[in-house]
Design a protein around this motif. Structure first.
Motif, PDB file in Angstrom:
ATOM      1  N   VAL A 204      73.478 110.425 -20.405  1.00  0.00           N
ATOM      2  CA  VAL A 204      74.032 110.598 -19.060  1.00  0.00           C
ATOM      3  C   VAL A 204      73.917 109.284 -18.302  1.00  0.00           C
ATOM      4  O   VAL A 204      73.117 108.411 -18.648  1.00  0.00           O
ATOM      5  N   VAL A 205      74.743 109.157 -17.262  1.00  0.00           N
ATOM      6  CA  VAL A 205      74.778 107.930 -16.462  1.00  0.00           C
ATOM      7  C   VAL A 205      74.595 108.319 -14.997  1.00  0.00           C
ATOM      8  O   VAL A 205      75.492 108.882 -14.380  1.00  0.00           O
ATOM      9  N   THR A 206      73.440 108.024 -14.466  1.00  0.00           N
ATOM     10  CA  THR A 206      73.109 108.424 -13.104  1.00  0.00           C
ATOM     11  C   THR A 206      73.817 107.559 -12.068  1.00  0.00           C
ATOM     12  O   THR A 206      73.920 106.338 -12.231  1.00  0.00           O
ATOM     13  N   ILE A 207      74.299 108.206 -11.020  1.00  0.00           N
ATOM     14  CA  ILE A 207      74.635 107.532  -9.767  1.00  0.00           C
ATOM     15  C   ILE A 207      73.771 108.173  -8.693  1.00  0.00           C
ATOM     16  O   ILE A 207      73.843 109.381  -8.467  1.00  0.00           O
ATOM     17  N   MET A 208      72.933 107.367  -8.068  1.00  0.00           N
ATOM     18  CA  MET A 208      72.020 107.855  -7.027  1.00  0.00           C
ATOM     19  C   MET A 208      72.783 107.848  -5.705  1.00  0.00           C
ATOM     20  O   MET A 208      72.664 106.944  -4.882  1.00  0.00           O
ATOM     21  N   GLY A 209      73.598 108.914  -5.543  1.00  0.00           N
ATOM     22  CA  GLY A 209      74.535 108.948  -4.421  1.00  0.00           C
ATOM     23  C   GLY A 209      73.861 108.851  -3.074  1.00  0.00           C
ATOM     24  O   GLY A 209      74.345 108.154  -2.170  1.00  0.00           O
ATOM     25  N   GLY A 210      72.751 109.555  -2.896  1.00  0.00           N
ATOM     26  CA  GLY A 210      72.058 109.505  -1.610  1.00  0.00           C
ATOM     27  C   GLY A 210      71.498 108.134  -1.297  1.00  0.00           C
ATOM     28  O   GLY A 210      71.479 107.713  -0.128  1.00  0.00           O
ATOM     29  N   ARG A 211      71.050 107.428  -2.301  1.00  0.00           N
ATOM     30  CA  ARG A 211      70.536 106.074  -2.076  1.00  0.00           C
ATOM     31  C   ARG A 211      71.663 105.099  -1.744  1.00  0.00           C
ATOM     32  O   ARG A 211      71.442 104.125  -1.021  1.00  0.00           O
ATOM     33  N   LEU A 212      72.866 105.352  -2.290  1.00  0.00           N
ATOM     34  CA  LEU A 212      74.015 104.560  -1.854  1.00  0.00           C
ATOM     35  C   LEU A 212      74.283 104.821  -0.380  1.00  0.00           C
ATOM     36  O   LEU A 212      74.483 103.875   0.405  1.00  0.00           O
ATOM     37  N   ASP A 213      74.274 106.087   0.039  1.00  0.00           N
ATOM     38  CA  ASP A 213      74.462 106.414   1.451  1.00  0.00           C
ATOM     39  C   ASP A 213      73.408 105.716   2.312  1.00  0.00           C
ATOM     40  O   ASP A 213      73.722 105.153   3.365  1.00  0.00           O
ATOM     41  N   ASP A 214      72.148 105.757   1.870  1.00  0.00           N
ATOM     42  CA  ASP A 214      71.060 105.123   2.621  1.00  0.00           C
ATOM     43  C   ASP A 214      71.339 103.643   2.837  1.00  0.00           C
ATOM     44  O   ASP A 214      71.158 103.106   3.940  1.00  0.00           O
TER      45      ASP A 214
END
Length: 363
Positions: A204-214
């Motif tokens: 799997v390939v994670t995208i840390m969406g909330g950390r991008l928002d931060d």
């Protein structure tokens, strides 16, 4: 569980989504108590990293203080950091056991426990590969997290070639996700060329969406950019949707994983896609408590006006959203990368300090 409890669980949104859509639920914690409940909600995977491990240990000191003392007695020359990582491994192995039934049922596609490589190794490709291979040997259903930087992406290709199932970490953007997926594909192709056996890696390939928002919220604050704050809540979702559709279009043999939750959109807007969502346990409880509707949303585009405004006013969003927004060599300098890597390093240091305080308490 009682019949009433079984009925209640069966009507929870997470369980409904897990049973009626291709979207897989993971638990963003290796805490065995949380994971057992998350499995009741439909979870088929879990993850561990220095922050998660530190939290799990602090939340159960009655278990871990005597265990750390026991490990220290068994390994009299081991340092505090080494002992701390022994605990991380034990947490991960225990969580992996809980997921074994799903691992068998799914043929290895699910039922995975993610364990993160030591963040202190982030500059050393060979050390990342060696640790990934070691971690992969802890349990059959282990999947190893390696950072999505230039060094990490080279390590991901080599570790895949050596038979390690991969999860990317320190990853926030579409270009990072694509670079990781391509590295995994190269590793698979090298294995095929070498005549190594094919199997289900479940990568799997994670995208840390909330950390991008931060990070984008920090960036607009620093640069005094006024923007409807509601738009910034959609940035991570937009990156996740775009990456998923590109993965499908290009036929990658890995899936996108949504992590670092800041709002329920990072679950509800992805339902219907063949991908993984990995909320912290408390977010899972809140989603169930609030009965967030289960609707096929993965193919619903983010409002084009929101995308246009973000692209026009926030250059960092363009870097994160466009497939060619960054080169591989630029990944390590992206703001979210530096912030998150520092946090992981700080958590690693805090884990070492916790062990030190147990072994050498203050006078």
């Amino acid at each position: 569980m009682t019949n009433a409890a079984t009925t209640e669980t069966a009507t929870m949104p997470l369980r409904i989504a897990a049973e009626t859509t291709p979207t897989s639920l993971w638990n963003d914690s290796a805490d065995p108590r949380e994971l057992a409940r998350s499995i009741e909600f439909g979870a088929v995977g879990a993850t561990c990293n220095p922050v998660i491990a530190l939290t799990a240990i602090r939340n159960d000191l009655d278990t871990w203080v005597p265990r750390i003392e026991q490990l220290a007695a068994q390994h009299p020359t081991a340092g505090e950091s080494e002992l701390g990582w022994m605990v991380v491994e034990e947490l991960s192995i225990a969580a992996a056991r809980l997921l074994e039934p799903e691992f068998r049922r799914s043929g290895g596609r699910n039922g995975r426990l993610s364990i993160q490589t030591d963040p202190r190794l982030h500059r050393d490709e060979a050390a990342l590969v060696a640790q990934a291979v070691r971690f992969a040997g802890l349990a059959e259903n282990i999947i190893v997290k390696i950072p999505a930087t230039a060094v990490g992406i080279r390590a991901i290709e080599e570790a895949t070639f050596q038979g390690v199932s991969i999860n990317a970490t320190v990853s926030f953007t579409v270009p990072q996700a694509l670079a990781v997926a391509e590295a995994i594909e190269r590793g698979f192709d090298r294995r095929n060329a070498a005549g190594l056996p094919e199997r289900e890696f479940g990568s799997v390939v994670t995208i840390m969406g909330g950390r991008l928002d931060d990070w984008l919220k920090t960036w607009v604050e620093r640069h005094r950019v006024l923007i409807d704050p509601g738009h910034l809540e959609w940035a991570g979702v937009a990156a996740l949707k775009r990456a998923h559709h590109l993965f499908v279009e290009r036929g990658y043999r890995s899936r996108v994983l949504s992590a670092a939750f800041r709002n329920h959109l990072q679950w509800s807007e992805l339902i219907g896609g063949d991908l993984v969502v990995s909320p912290p346990f408390d977010w899972q409880v809140r989603i169930n408590e609030n009965r967030i509707p289960v609707e096929h949303r993965i193919d619903h585009p983010v409002d084009p006006e929101t995308i246009a405004i973000l692209l026009a006013k926030v250059p960092e969003f363009r870097r994160a959203y466009e497939p060619d927004g960054m080169t591989v060599d630029e990944f390590a300098d992206f703001g979210a990368t530096r912030r998150t890597l520092r946090q992981f390093l700080e958590a690693d240091a805090a884990l070492e300090a916790l062990v030190r305080d147990i072994l050498v308490p203050a006078p």
